[in-house]
Design a protein around this motif. Structure first.
Motif, short mmCIF file in Angstrom:
data_model
loop_
_atom_site.label_atom_id
_atom_site.label_comp_id
_atom_site.label_asym_id
_atom_site.label_seq_id
_atom_site.Cartn_x
_atom_site.Cartn_y
_atom_site.Cartn_z
N LEU A 1 55.58 -32.49 123.08
CA LEU A 1 55.61 -31.20 122.39
C LEU A 1 56.67 -30.28 122.98
O LEU A 1 57.26 -29.47 122.25
CB LEU A 1 54.23 -30.55 122.44
CG LEU A 1 53.15 -31.25 121.59
CD1 LEU A 1 51.77 -30.68 121.88
CD2 LEU A 1 53.47 -31.15 120.10
N ASN A 2 56.94 -30.40 124.27
CA ASN A 2 58.05 -29.64 124.86
C ASN A 2 59.37 -30.03 124.21
O ASN A 2 60.21 -29.16 123.92
CB ASN A 2 58.14 -29.91 126.36
CG ASN A 2 57.04 -29.24 127.16
OD1 ASN A 2 56.42 -28.30 126.69
ND2 ASN A 2 56.81 -29.73 128.37
N VAL A 3 59.55 -31.31 123.95
CA VAL A 3 60.77 -31.77 123.28
C VAL A 3 60.81 -31.27 121.85
O VAL A 3 61.86 -30.83 121.36
CB VAL A 3 60.86 -33.31 123.32
CG1 VAL A 3 62.02 -33.82 122.43
CG2 VAL A 3 61.06 -33.79 124.76
N PHE A 4 59.66 -31.28 121.18
CA PHE A 4 59.62 -30.79 119.80
C PHE A 4 59.98 -29.32 119.70
O PHE A 4 60.39 -28.85 118.64
CB PHE A 4 58.23 -31.03 119.20
CG PHE A 4 57.98 -32.45 118.75
CD1 PHE A 4 58.93 -33.43 118.92
CD2 PHE A 4 56.77 -32.79 118.16
CE1 PHE A 4 58.70 -34.74 118.52
CE2 PHE A 4 56.53 -34.10 117.74
CZ PHE A 4 57.50 -35.07 117.93
N ASP A 5 59.84 -28.58 120.80
CA ASP A 5 60.29 -27.18 120.79
C ASP A 5 61.76 -27.10 120.38
O ASP A 5 62.17 -26.12 119.73
CB ASP A 5 60.13 -26.55 122.18
CG ASP A 5 58.69 -26.25 122.54
OD1 ASP A 5 57.85 -26.16 121.62
OD2 ASP A 5 58.41 -26.11 123.74
N CYS A 6 62.54 -28.09 120.76
CA CYS A 6 63.97 -28.09 120.42
C CYS A 6 64.20 -28.05 118.92
O CYS A 6 65.16 -27.43 118.45
CB CYS A 6 64.65 -29.34 120.99
SG CYS A 6 64.82 -29.37 122.78
N TRP A 7 63.36 -28.75 118.18
CA TRP A 7 63.59 -28.86 116.73
C TRP A 7 63.14 -27.62 115.99
O TRP A 7 63.43 -27.47 114.80
CB TRP A 7 62.88 -30.10 116.17
CG TRP A 7 62.92 -31.33 117.00
CD1 TRP A 7 61.91 -32.24 117.15
CD2 TRP A 7 64.02 -31.85 117.78
NE1 TRP A 7 62.30 -33.26 117.97
CE2 TRP A 7 63.59 -33.06 118.37
CE3 TRP A 7 65.32 -31.41 118.03
CZ2 TRP A 7 64.40 -33.82 119.21
CZ3 TRP A 7 66.14 -32.16 118.87
CH2 TRP A 7 65.69 -33.35 119.44
N LEU A 8 62.43 -26.73 116.68
CA LEU A 8 61.91 -25.52 116.04
C LEU A 8 62.53 -24.24 116.59
O LEU A 8 62.37 -23.17 115.98
CB LEU A 8 60.39 -25.46 116.20
CG LEU A 8 59.61 -26.55 115.47
CD1 LEU A 8 58.17 -26.59 115.94
CD2 LEU A 8 59.66 -26.34 113.97
N ASP A 9 63.22 -24.32 117.70
CA ASP A 9 63.78 -23.14 118.35
C ASP A 9 65.30 -23.31 118.50
O ASP A 9 65.75 -24.05 119.37
CB ASP A 9 63.14 -22.93 119.72
CG ASP A 9 63.58 -21.63 120.38
OD1 ASP A 9 64.54 -21.01 119.88
OD2 ASP A 9 62.98 -21.26 121.40
N PRO A 10 66.09 -22.64 117.66
CA PRO A 10 67.55 -22.81 117.74
C PRO A 10 68.16 -22.31 119.03
O PRO A 10 69.31 -22.64 119.33
CB PRO A 10 68.07 -22.00 116.53
CG PRO A 10 66.96 -21.04 116.20
CD PRO A 10 65.69 -21.73 116.57
N LYS A 11 67.40 -21.55 119.82
CA LYS A 11 67.93 -21.14 121.12
C LYS A 11 67.96 -22.32 122.09
O LYS A 11 68.73 -22.33 123.05
CB LYS A 11 67.08 -20.01 121.71
CG LYS A 11 67.15 -18.70 120.92
CD LYS A 11 66.49 -17.56 121.66
CE LYS A 11 65.00 -17.77 121.86
NZ LYS A 11 64.25 -17.77 120.57
N LEU A 12 67.12 -23.33 121.82
CA LEU A 12 67.09 -24.52 122.67
C LEU A 12 68.01 -25.62 122.16
O LEU A 12 68.59 -26.37 122.96
CB LEU A 12 65.66 -25.07 122.75
CG LEU A 12 64.60 -24.15 123.36
CD1 LEU A 12 63.22 -24.78 123.24
CD2 LEU A 12 64.94 -23.86 124.82
N PHE A 13 68.12 -25.73 120.84
CA PHE A 13 68.93 -26.79 120.23
C PHE A 13 69.35 -26.32 118.85
O PHE A 13 68.50 -26.01 118.03
CB PHE A 13 68.12 -28.09 120.13
CG PHE A 13 68.91 -29.30 119.72
CD1 PHE A 13 69.38 -30.19 120.67
CD2 PHE A 13 69.19 -29.54 118.38
CE1 PHE A 13 70.11 -31.31 120.28
CE2 PHE A 13 69.91 -30.65 117.99
CZ PHE A 13 70.39 -31.54 118.95
#
Length: 212
Positions: free
Chosen positions: A90-102
C-alpha cells in the motif's frame, strides 16, 4: 552558476525548468526550445543563459529532475516503514495516487521522448531496472525468495507502466475498489480493514458503503 543577486527579470533556474516541463508535457520534447520558453515566461532569450549553458543542458536537467522525482520517489516508498508486506504494498500504491511521489504524465512524456532519443532510452532502461530491483528487495525483506520477489516486483511495475502507457483514467472510487484485489494478487495476502482505512485516509477517500 548565476550570481546570487540575479535580477528577478531573468527568472530563476527552477522557473525555466518548470516551464520546460510544461512544454514537454503539452507538446513533447521538440517543443522544448529556448525562444518558446522565453515567450511563455515573458523573459528575454538571453536570460536563459544565466542558468543553462544551452538547450542540451536544459534537457539534461529535465532528465535529472524526472530521475529524482519518479525513480527516487518509488524507491523511497518501497523502503518506507511497514509492519508487513500488505502495508508495504500500500505504501507503493501511494505513488499511483499522489503525483508528489510519482508523476504519471511526466513518465508518459519521458517514454514518448525515448522514441526519439537513444540516450533517453538508456535512462529509461536504467530507471526500470532500479525500480524493479527496489520492488524485489521489498518483497525479499518480507521473506519471499529472490525469484518470487523479482517476478512479483516486475508484475507490479509492468502493470503500472501499462496503465501509464495506455493513459488509463479511473475514478478514485473505482481505483479504491480494485486495490484490495490488486494487493492480494501481488502479495498473496488480502489487506485488512485497518490497513485499508489508513490507506484511504492518506488519500482523503471514504468508502460510500462504509466498508473496506
Amino acid at each position: 552558476m548565476p550570481p546570487t543577486d540575479t535580477p528577478n527579470a531573468k527568472g530563476s533556474q527552477d522557473v525555466w525548468l518548470d516551464a520546460a516541463f510544461e512544454l514537454l508535457l503539452e507538446s513533447g520534447v521538440d517543443s522544448v526550445r529556448i525562444l518558446p520558453l522565453a515567450k511563455r515566461l515573458k523573459l528575454s532569450r538571453t536570460s536563459f543563459y544565466w542558468f543553462f549553458k544551452d538547450r542540451e543542458a536544459l534537457l539534461e536537467a529535465l532528465i535529472a529532475r524526472w530521475r529524482e522525482k519518479n525513480t527516487q520517489g518509488l524507491v523511497n516508498q518501497t523502503e518506507a516503514y511497514a509492519e508487513n508486506i500488505v502495508e508495504a504494498m500500500l505504501n507503493v500504491f501511494d505513488c499511483w495516487l499522489d503525483p508528489k511521489l510519482f508523476d504519471s504524465p511526466l513518465e508518459f512524456a519521458m517514454r514518448s521522448w525515448a522514441l526519439q532519443s537513444a540516450s533517453v532510452v538508456s535512462e529509461i532502461d536504467a530507471a526500470d531496472a532500479t525500480r524493479i530491483e527496489a520492488l524485489a528487495r521489498m518483497f525479499q525483506r518480507y521473506g519471499y525468495d529472490p525469484l518470487a520477489a523479482n517476478v512479483r516486483g516486475r508484475t507490479i511495475y509492468l502493470t503500472q507502466i501499462g496503465y501509464i502507457s495506455m493513459k488509463t483514467q479511473e475514478p478514485l472510487e473505482v481505483r479504491m475498489q480494485r486495490i484490495p484485489a490488486y494487493v492480494e494478487i501481488f502479495t498473496g495476502q488480502p489487506p485488512g480493514s485497518r490497513e485499508l482505512q489508513r490507506f484511504h485516509a492518506r488519500h482523503g477517500y471514504y468508502s460510500p458503503t462504509g466498508t473496506y
